[in-house]
Write a protein that holds these residues in place. Sequence first.
Motif, PDB file in Angstrom:
ATOM      1  N   ALA A 205     -24.190  15.350 -13.008  1.00  0.00           N
ATOM      2  CA  ALA A 205     -24.479  15.932 -14.320  1.00  0.00           C
ATOM      3  C   ALA A 205     -23.299  15.818 -15.271  1.00  0.00           C
ATOM      4  CB  ALA A 205     -24.875  17.397 -14.169  1.00  0.00           C
ATOM      5  N   SER A 206     -23.444  15.052 -16.322  1.00  0.00           N
ATOM      6  CA  SER A 206     -22.426  14.974 -17.368  1.00  0.00           C
ATOM      7  C   SER A 206     -22.435  16.261 -18.189  1.00  0.00           C
ATOM      8  CB  SER A 206     -22.649  13.746 -18.250  1.00  0.00           C
ATOM      9  OG  SER A 206     -24.001  13.628 -18.631  1.00  0.00           O
ATOM     10  N   SER A 207     -21.393  16.469 -18.963  1.00  0.00           N
ATOM     11  CA  SER A 207     -21.130  17.787 -19.544  1.00  0.00           C
ATOM     12  C   SER A 207     -22.205  18.269 -20.508  1.00  0.00           C
ATOM     13  CB  SER A 207     -19.767  17.783 -20.249  1.00  0.00           C
ATOM     14  OG  SER A 207     -19.713  16.782 -21.235  1.00  0.00           O
ATOM     15  N   GLU A 208     -22.894  17.371 -21.213  1.00  0.00           N
ATOM     16  CA  GLU A 208     -23.883  17.817 -22.191  1.00  0.00           C
ATOM     17  C   GLU A 208     -25.104  18.452 -21.523  1.00  0.00           C
ATOM     18  OE1 GLU A 208     -25.237  13.678 -21.141  1.00  0.00           O
ATOM     19  OE2 GLU A 208     -23.325  14.704 -21.455  1.00  0.00           O
ATOM     20  N   LYS A 209     -25.255  18.283 -20.207  1.00  0.00           N
ATOM     21  CA  LYS A 209     -26.396  18.848 -19.486  1.00  0.00           C
ATOM     22  C   LYS A 209     -26.109  20.235 -18.908  1.00  0.00           C
ATOM     23  CE  LYS A 209     -27.636  14.143 -18.181  1.00  0.00           C
ATOM     24  NZ  LYS A 209     -27.819  13.177 -17.069  1.00  0.00           N
ATOM     25  N   LEU A 210     -24.844  20.598 -18.840  1.00  0.00           N
ATOM     26  CA  LEU A 210     -24.456  21.826 -18.144  1.00  0.00           C
ATOM     27  C   LEU A 210     -24.745  23.057 -18.983  1.00  0.00           C
ATOM     28  CD1 LEU A 210     -21.050  20.614 -16.647  1.00  0.00           C
ATOM     29  CD2 LEU A 210     -23.340  20.495 -15.635  1.00  0.00           C
ATOM     30  N   LEU A 211     -25.372  24.045 -18.367  1.00  0.00           N
ATOM     31  CA  LEU A 211     -25.770  25.314 -18.995  1.00  0.00           C
ATOM     32  C   LEU A 211     -26.756  25.097 -20.141  1.00  0.00           C
ATOM     33  CD1 LEU A 211     -22.410  27.309 -19.012  1.00  0.00           C
ATOM     34  CD2 LEU A 211     -24.108  27.058 -17.182  1.00  0.00           C
ATOM     35  N   ALA A 212     -27.466  23.981 -20.089  1.00  0.00           N
ATOM     36  CA  ALA A 212     -28.517  23.687 -21.065  1.00  0.00           C
ATOM     37  C   ALA A 212     -29.858  23.655 -20.344  1.00  0.00           C
ATOM     38  CB  ALA A 212     -28.254  22.349 -21.751  1.00  0.00           C
ATOM     39  N   ALA A 213     -30.945  23.678 -21.118  1.00  0.00           N
ATOM     40  CA  ALA A 213     -32.281  23.697 -20.528  1.00  0.00           C
ATOM     41  C   ALA A 213     -33.217  22.794 -21.301  1.00  0.00           C
ATOM     42  CB  ALA A 213     -32.833  25.117 -20.502  1.00  0.00           C
ATOM     43  N   SER A 214     -34.213  22.255 -20.596  1.00  0.00           N
ATOM     44  CA  SER A 214     -35.281  21.450 -21.179  1.00  0.00           C
ATOM     45  C   SER A 214     -36.618  22.076 -20.812  1.00  0.00           C
ATOM     46  CB  SER A 214     -35.177  20.004 -20.665  1.00  0.00           C
ATOM     47  OG  SER A 214     -33.996  19.392 -21.156  1.00  0.00           O
ATOM     48  N   VAL A 229     -20.076  17.537 -11.165  1.00  0.00           N
ATOM     49  CA  VAL A 229     -19.819  17.696 -12.604  1.00  0.00           C
ATOM     50  C   VAL A 229     -18.504  17.012 -12.958  1.00  0.00           C
ATOM     51  CG1 VAL A 229     -21.103  19.866 -12.641  1.00  0.00           C
ATOM     52  CG2 VAL A 229     -18.617  19.900 -12.322  1.00  0.00           C
ATOM     53  N   PRO A 230     -18.272  16.732 -14.232  1.00  0.00           N
ATOM     54  CA  PRO A 230     -17.052  16.018 -14.618  1.00  0.00           C
ATOM     55  C   PRO A 230     -15.781  16.796 -14.308  1.00  0.00           C
ATOM     56  CG  PRO A 230     -18.682  15.933 -16.377  1.00  0.00           C
ATOM     57  CD  PRO A 230     -19.173  16.930 -15.381  1.00  0.00           C
ATOM     58  N   ALA A 231     -14.730  16.063 -13.998  1.00  0.00           N
ATOM     59  CA  ALA A 231     -13.408  16.679 -13.886  1.00  0.00           C
ATOM     60  C   ALA A 231     -13.070  17.309 -15.231  1.00  0.00           C
ATOM     61  CB  ALA A 231     -12.376  15.615 -13.521  1.00  0.00           C
ATOM     62  N   GLY A 232     -12.456  18.474 -15.204  1.00  0.00           N
ATOM     63  CA  GLY A 232     -12.123  19.159 -16.447  1.00  0.00           C
ATOM     64  C   GLY A 232     -13.216  20.080 -16.949  1.00  0.00           C
ATOM     65  N   THR A 233     -14.306  20.224 -16.199  1.00  0.00           N
ATOM     66  CA  THR A 233     -15.341  21.179 -16.588  1.00  0.00           C
ATOM     67  C   THR A 233     -14.745  22.589 -16.613  1.00  0.00           C
ATOM     68  OG1 THR A 233     -17.104  19.835 -15.624  1.00  0.00           O
ATOM     69  CG2 THR A 233     -17.574  22.172 -15.921  1.00  0.00           C
ATOM     70  N   PRO A 234     -14.969  23.362 -17.675  1.00  0.00           N
ATOM     71  CA  PRO A 234     -14.354  24.688 -17.779  1.00  0.00           C
ATOM     72  C   PRO A 234     -14.676  25.579 -16.581  1.00  0.00           C
ATOM     73  CG  PRO A 234     -15.339  24.047 -19.872  1.00  0.00           C
ATOM     74  CD  PRO A 234     -15.761  23.020 -18.876  1.00  0.00           C
TER      75      PRO A 234
END
Length: 251
Positions: A205-214, A229-234
């Motif tokens: 999962a790239s960052s734009e998908k995280l904590l989002a919903a469809s 998830v990407p390195a550097g994810t908060p």
Amino acid sequence: MLTVQRKQLILQRLAAEGQIVAKDLAQELGTSEDTIRRDLRELAQAGKLQRVHGGALPASVAVGDLTVREGVSIDEKVALGRAGAAMIQPGQVVILDGGTTALQVARHIDPSLRATLVTHSPNVAVSLAAHPRLEILMLGGRLFRHSMVNVGADVIDAASRLRADLYFMGVTGVHPEAGLSTGDAEEAAVKRALHHRAAETVVLASSEKLLAASPFLVTPLRDVSQVVVPAGTPARTLKALRAGGVKVVTP
């Protein structure tokens, strides 16, 4: 407060807090829940958020078609694709979903690897064809051009006869409460069928998908083996995802 001001506030709160509870916001602003629900409905129609029971979550920007998504989070998807490819072991049967991250997995597979790769994406199958030692199995059905994957009853029927070691599932939303979601009902049904035929399911999962919903649920977050998830994810995002009961790792 004017309607435009309320909507701006809603979007600001979503960005800062990750959710809106209609009842709480109505009380804070001294307005009716119906007014807030109308604002949420109009923002959802504009693609700015995803409505859920009692409020709203951030809408995934990953619901655009494949051409649009190819320009989003490119470096992250390369790193995720490399990490996914490294998980595949010789002799395994692996299901590879469609989408831009799945293409990166295909491009980073070791050329010497002997395994069976199953996909319902023509684009992924063509990319895998460059690896002469892979056995490639395509699941056919109606082509869903938006994501360049095959969908429908034929794909689900073919999936029912699989026993895979690993499935790389592509989604547009990854949320601890809203689960793993995507923007099309048929596509979600195919993903569920493939998930049920694999010993392990991994989401890259790239960052734009995280904590989002469809709009369409595939499966709860806790049902998959891990989310990469990407390195550097908060740290806040990692904590929220792990609270959903899933193992979360970085490349």
